[in-house]
Design a protein around this motif. Structure first.
Motif, PDB file in Angstrom:
ATOM      1  N   LEU B 310     -35.694 -21.950 -50.535  1.00  0.00           N
ATOM      2  CA  LEU B 310     -34.537 -21.850 -51.440  1.00  0.00           C
ATOM      3  C   LEU B 310     -34.159 -20.383 -51.656  1.00  0.00           C
ATOM      4  O   LEU B 310     -32.972 -20.034 -51.685  1.00  0.00           O
ATOM      5  N   ILE B 311     -35.164 -19.538 -51.819  1.00  0.00           N
ATOM      6  CA  ILE B 311     -34.893 -18.116 -52.061  1.00  0.00           C
ATOM      7  C   ILE B 311     -34.177 -17.509 -50.844  1.00  0.00           C
ATOM      8  O   ILE B 311     -33.162 -16.812 -50.975  1.00  0.00           O
ATOM      9  N   VAL B 312     -34.705 -17.784 -49.666  1.00  0.00           N
ATOM     10  CA  VAL B 312     -34.080 -17.247 -48.449  1.00  0.00           C
ATOM     11  C   VAL B 312     -32.678 -17.837 -48.263  1.00  0.00           C
ATOM     12  O   VAL B 312     -31.740 -17.133 -47.879  1.00  0.00           O
ATOM     13  N   ALA B 313     -32.521 -19.122 -48.589  1.00  0.00           N
ATOM     14  CA  ALA B 313     -31.213 -19.773 -48.441  1.00  0.00           C
ATOM     15  C   ALA B 313     -30.181 -19.120 -49.362  1.00  0.00           C
ATOM     16  O   ALA B 313     -29.015 -18.928 -48.974  1.00  0.00           O
ATOM     17  N   ALA B 314     -30.589 -18.787 -50.581  1.00  0.00           N
ATOM     18  CA  ALA B 314     -29.656 -18.166 -51.529  1.00  0.00           C
ATOM     19  C   ALA B 314     -29.170 -16.820 -50.997  1.00  0.00           C
ATOM     20  O   ALA B 314     -27.977 -16.487 -51.069  1.00  0.00           O
ATOM     21  N   LEU B 316     -29.130 -15.850 -47.818  1.00  0.00           N
ATOM     22  CA  LEU B 316     -28.297 -16.080 -46.622  1.00  0.00           C
ATOM     23  C   LEU B 316     -26.907 -16.575 -47.006  1.00  0.00           C
ATOM     24  O   LEU B 316     -25.901 -16.119 -46.451  1.00  0.00           O
ATOM     25  N   ALA B 317     -26.847 -17.510 -47.964  1.00  0.00           N
ATOM     26  CA  ALA B 317     -25.554 -18.075 -48.365  1.00  0.00           C
ATOM     27  C   ALA B 317     -24.665 -16.998 -48.972  1.00  0.00           C
ATOM     28  O   ALA B 317     -23.451 -16.958 -48.718  1.00  0.00           O
ATOM     29  N   LEU B 320     -23.293 -15.029 -46.108  1.00  0.00           N
ATOM     30  CA  LEU B 320     -22.301 -15.786 -45.334  1.00  0.00           C
ATOM     31  C   LEU B 320     -20.983 -15.903 -46.091  1.00  0.00           C
ATOM     32  O   LEU B 320     -19.904 -15.836 -45.491  1.00  0.00           O
ATOM     33  N   ASN B 321     -21.050 -16.067 -47.418  1.00  0.00           N
ATOM     34  CA  ASN B 321     -19.822 -16.226 -48.205  1.00  0.00           C
ATOM     35  C   ASN B 321     -18.939 -14.987 -48.182  1.00  0.00           C
ATOM     36  O   ASN B 321     -17.756 -15.052 -48.489  1.00  0.00           O
ATOM     37  N   LEU B 324     -17.768 -15.445 -43.798  1.00  0.00           N
ATOM     38  CA  LEU B 324     -17.659 -16.616 -42.937  1.00  0.00           C
ATOM     39  C   LEU B 324     -16.905 -17.747 -43.611  1.00  0.00           C
ATOM     40  O   LEU B 324     -17.278 -18.189 -44.690  1.00  0.00           O
ATOM     41  N   THR B 325     -15.827 -18.183 -42.977  1.00  0.00           N
ATOM     42  CA  THR B 325     -15.153 -19.422 -43.384  1.00  0.00           C
ATOM     43  C   THR B 325     -15.130 -20.306 -42.144  1.00  0.00           C
ATOM     44  O   THR B 325     -14.395 -20.032 -41.200  1.00  0.00           O
ATOM     45  N   ILE B 326     -15.969 -21.325 -42.144  1.00  0.00           N
ATOM     46  CA  ILE B 326     -16.102 -22.119 -40.920  1.00  0.00           C
ATOM     47  C   ILE B 326     -15.240 -23.377 -41.022  1.00  0.00           C
ATOM     48  O   ILE B 326     -15.375 -24.155 -41.958  1.00  0.00           O
ATOM     49  N   PRO B 328     -13.666 -27.169 -40.148  1.00  0.00           N
ATOM     50  CA  PRO B 328     -14.424 -28.425 -40.078  1.00  0.00           C
ATOM     51  C   PRO B 328     -15.018 -28.726 -38.709  1.00  0.00           C
ATOM     52  O   PRO B 328     -16.178 -29.127 -38.607  1.00  0.00           O
ATOM     53  N   PHE B 331     -17.954 -26.570 -37.831  1.00  0.00           N
ATOM     54  CA  PHE B 331     -19.050 -26.904 -38.747  1.00  0.00           C
ATOM     55  C   PHE B 331     -19.771 -28.150 -38.256  1.00  0.00           C
ATOM     56  O   PHE B 331     -21.009 -28.232 -38.316  1.00  0.00           O
ATOM     57  N   VAL B 334     -21.903 -27.077 -35.372  1.00  0.00           N
ATOM     58  CA  VAL B 334     -23.060 -26.308 -35.863  1.00  0.00           C
ATOM     59  C   VAL B 334     -24.110 -27.256 -36.441  1.00  0.00           C
ATOM     60  O   VAL B 334     -25.315 -27.055 -36.247  1.00  0.00           O
TER      61      VAL B 334
END
Lengths: 262, 470
Positions: B310-314, B316-317, B320-321, B324-326, B328, B331, B334
């Motif tokens: 969760l910590i790493v995901a936060a 990374l997110a 990315l924000n 990155l706008t991916i 549909p 996505f 991916v």
């Protein structure tokens, strides 16, 4: 010591969850704040508004309402709404680019196209318009395509120019799917990376690596009485084909945009 | 090992009181006691205590009367059965250089450093469960010779072109390999013995029984012939895999079949062994008694793993924000790539677990002659086809176990793309479905990792000689 780090880990994980949810909360806050057109920054130049409803999608009342929504944007750039039911064999992007060129030549502007032939929406602007980036054009058309899908073309166009104004005026538009997709990708990447770390931390040899020659063991391999008999000789050229002459870029002014099917 | 084995047939000999000779009931041999003692001395035999665990059957040697109340192979508190045996002296020994306290400290540090060790493992890492054990290893030397023919090639560049000359090569080959080793202990898994083997054999001393005081030794009941075939295969593979150069000509000896001669000697290596038992599973940790290197089976704690993720995901997110706008469609693609990644990992891991659970990577446990039987999908012996521990055959049903989610995701992606829909929610919904499948895979991955980091409580049927009377 471990008890403390375990607690710190839990707290950090909770903070991480909040960080992941923060962009959604921010979008919700902005939407509820009811940010509307600021009369002080809104443009008033009606002559900079162009409406070319070639596909006859709008009634007179709807055209008038649309002009009202498009006029504030003229504070930044001239704006145009174009609809067609015959794209003359072009893609929506090329048709929008062509229409933009016919209206503004190499000048600046913002054009929204409803292409009934290709069933595609396209928002096109000049390259000098850095505020309305390709990503933003994609986001706006992502947000409004539903109206076109159900035949409410007037609302589709009004919402488009309303959001264009917000972007040009620096008002943030909600992007919930961007945040959701980035969060999911980040979560998957994190889970995978942490899994690789967990596997690496267990320093036991995987089954396929158990039976190997010891890397520090001494190895000596000698060949003797070597004879070589020539059997064939051939040659090949090393020259690579040169690249073709650079193709000329398309004529006309530069522009960019984004779109969505409906 | 057998107590007082017969030099003719290997069966148990007993002292015939009436005739005052050593007598073999199996082959009828009779040897004067003095001659038999000379035989024992000449064959470097020494007397020691053999302690057998009544739970799992593992046997260790203890030169003095020290008896542990804990079996380090099955993790059970037991009362060992004890008898006196004659065992052959090894060719060398590396004495312990790391104390019990130092070994315990290194093990606990290893657990903390991984970050994923569960609390129950960390709390159970005390010195009371560390056993100092000498593990016998076979150290193999091999010499190979043969005659071979191969195709060789020489490439030179001249201006804009490359000239290639092909040759028929003929040669004599002579090779020597030394120092490859495998453990001779059936009870000590091969993967553990190879992982902890960072020993420096140059520091081996001549064997003296006094080194064993206060420690145990595994008797080493695995014959060196079990590994001899593996060593031969490794030597041949290495010879064939090399690229040789002669007068600018490059060639491989890929078809040569050299004659390989194998020699081995047995050396005792020091290991601090820690065993933790949880239910029907045990996890081993081995600390190299010479240099303190740790090889440990550490199951990942699910809670800690998810929190770190969760910590790493936060982080990374948040990154990315920013940029990155991916859309549909990408996505959706991916999401399938993510599913593919998890599917590949699960496939590999389930294969490794299958190999480990069936002991296909533990020649010492199942022996070479049983390897073919164990590796065959239907359990039957495969006759002349020899299954090699260098290439495992994992049944298709096991390999597919990790793939079904990937295939389902692929079907979903294909259905959405082929439908021609432009509705974003369909794309996002399909991508979310794939992501859910990927997250489901994560729990399977953790489960497989825990299986790989532990093993069933072992049962050993070690060969014992004599009538077992202590």
């Amino acid at each position: 010591m471990r008890k403390l780090s375990s607690r710190a880990l839990t707290v950090a994980a909770l903070i991480a969850v909040l960080v992941l949810l923060a962009p959604f909360a921010l979008d919700l806050y902005r939407a509820k704040k009811n940010e509307r057109i600021n009369a002080e920054t809104a443009g008033t130049d009606a002559s900079a508004v162009t409406l070319l409803d070639g596909a006859d999608l709008l009634s007179d009342e709807e055209e008038a309402a649309l002009r009202g929504t498009m006029t504030p944007v003229t504070a930044f750039y001239p704006v145009a709404f174009v609809s067609t039911d015959d794209a003359e064999g072009l893609t929506a992007y090329l048709y929008a680019e062509s229409a933009f060129y016919q209206l503004y030549r190499d000048g600046e502007g913002i054009l929204f196209l409803i292409d009934m032939d290709n069933r595609y929406l396209y928002l096109y602007t000049s390259d000098s318009n850095t505020a309305l980036s390709k990503a933003k054009c994609d986001s706006i058309t992502d947000n409004v395509y539903r109206y076109a899908s159900v035949g409410d073309y007037a609302r589709c166009a009004r919402e488009t120019f309303s959001q264009v104004y917000q972007v040009m005026a620096g008002i943030r538009i909600p992007q919930p799917m961007k945040h959701a997709s980035n969060a999911l990708i980040a979560l998957c990447a994190a889970l995978f990376c942490m899994f690789v770390a967990a596997i690496s931390a267990t320093a036991i040899k995987s089954p396929r690596k158990v039976y190997q020659l010891d890397k520090n063991s001494e190895k000596t391999v000698n060949l003797s009485n070597v004879s070589a008999t020539l059997t064939r000789t051939y040659r090949y050229s090393n020259s690579s084909s040169s690249g073709g002459g650079g193709g000329g870029g398309r004529s006309g002014g530069g522009g960019h945009g984004g779109g969505h099917g409906f | 090992m057998k107590a007082f084995e017969c030099p003719h047939c290997g069966a148990q000999m007993t002292y015939d009181i009436a005739k005052k000779v050593m007598s073999c009931a199996y082959c009828g041999s009779e040897i004067r006691r003095e001659e038999y003692q000379e035989y024992l001395d000449k064959n470097r035999l020494y007397t020691t205590n053999e302690l057998v665990c009544p739970q799992c059957g593992a046997a260790v040697l203890s030169y003095d009367d020290t008896i542990s109340s804990f079996c380090s192979y099955c993790g059970s508190p037991v009362a060992f059965t004890k008898r006196i045996v004659e065992d052959s002296k090894p060719d060398g020994i590396i004495p312990f250089a790391v104390t019990k306290e130092e070994a315990s400290e290194k093990y606990r540090k290893k657990l903390k450093d991984t970050g994923f060790a569960p609390r129950w493992l960390l709390e159970g890492g005390g010195t009371e469960k560390l056993i100092g054990l000498y593990i016998p290893y076979y150290v193999f030397d091999a010499s190979a010779s043969g005659h071979g023919k191969s195709k060789g090639e020489n490439r030179t560049t001249s201006g804009n072109s490359t000239i290639v000359r092909e040759y028929e090569m003929e040669y004599d080959l002579d090779a020597s390999y030394s120092g490859t080793r495998f453990d001779a202990a059936e009870a000590f898994p091969d993967c553990m013995s190879e992982s902890v083997d960072t020993f420096d054999p140059e520091k081996a001393q001549d064997f003296e029984t006094s080194y064993l005081a206060g420690f145990y030794a595994d008797g080493g009941n695995v014959s060196e012939t079990v590994y001899a075939d593996v060593v031969e295969q490794l030597v041949v593979n290495d010879i064939r895999g090399r690229t040789y150069k002669h007068d600018g000509i490059s060639f491989k000896a890929s078809t040569v079949t050299p004659e390989v001669e194998i020699r081995s000697k047995k050396i005792l290596f020091p290991v601090w062994l820690h065993t933790y038992r949880k239910g029907d599973r045990i996890s081993y940790a081995a600390i190299n008694g010479q240099n303190g290197d740790v090889a440990a089976e550490i199951p990942a704690d699910k809670g800690r793993y998810l929190k770190y993720s969760l910590i790493v995901a936060a982080v990374l997110a948040s990154i990315l924000n920013l940029f990155l706008t991916i859309p549909p469609t990408p996505f959706l693609i991916v999401s399938e790539i993510i599913l593919l990644l998890f599917g590949c990992s699960l496939r590999k891991l389930t294969g490794d677990v299958y190999v480990r659970e069936n002991h296909l990577d533990d020649l010492g446990k199942i022996g070479a002659e049983n390897l073919s039987r164990a590796a065959s999908p239907d359990g039957a012996a495969t006759g002349s086809a020899k299954t090699s521990p260098l290439s495992f055959r994992v049944p298709a049903s096991v390999r597919l176990k990790g793939w079904w989610r990937t295939l389902v995701g692929l079907a979903v992606v294909a259905a959405v793309l082929l439908s021609g829909t432009v509705i974003d929610s369909v794309f996002y919904g399909a991508a979310a479905f794939n992501i859910v499948l990927a997250l489901w895979s994560v729990f399977d991955l953790l489960k497989e990792q825990r299986l790989l980091a532990s093993r069933d409580v072992p049962i050993f049927t070690m060969k014992r000689g004599g009538d077992g009377n202590a």
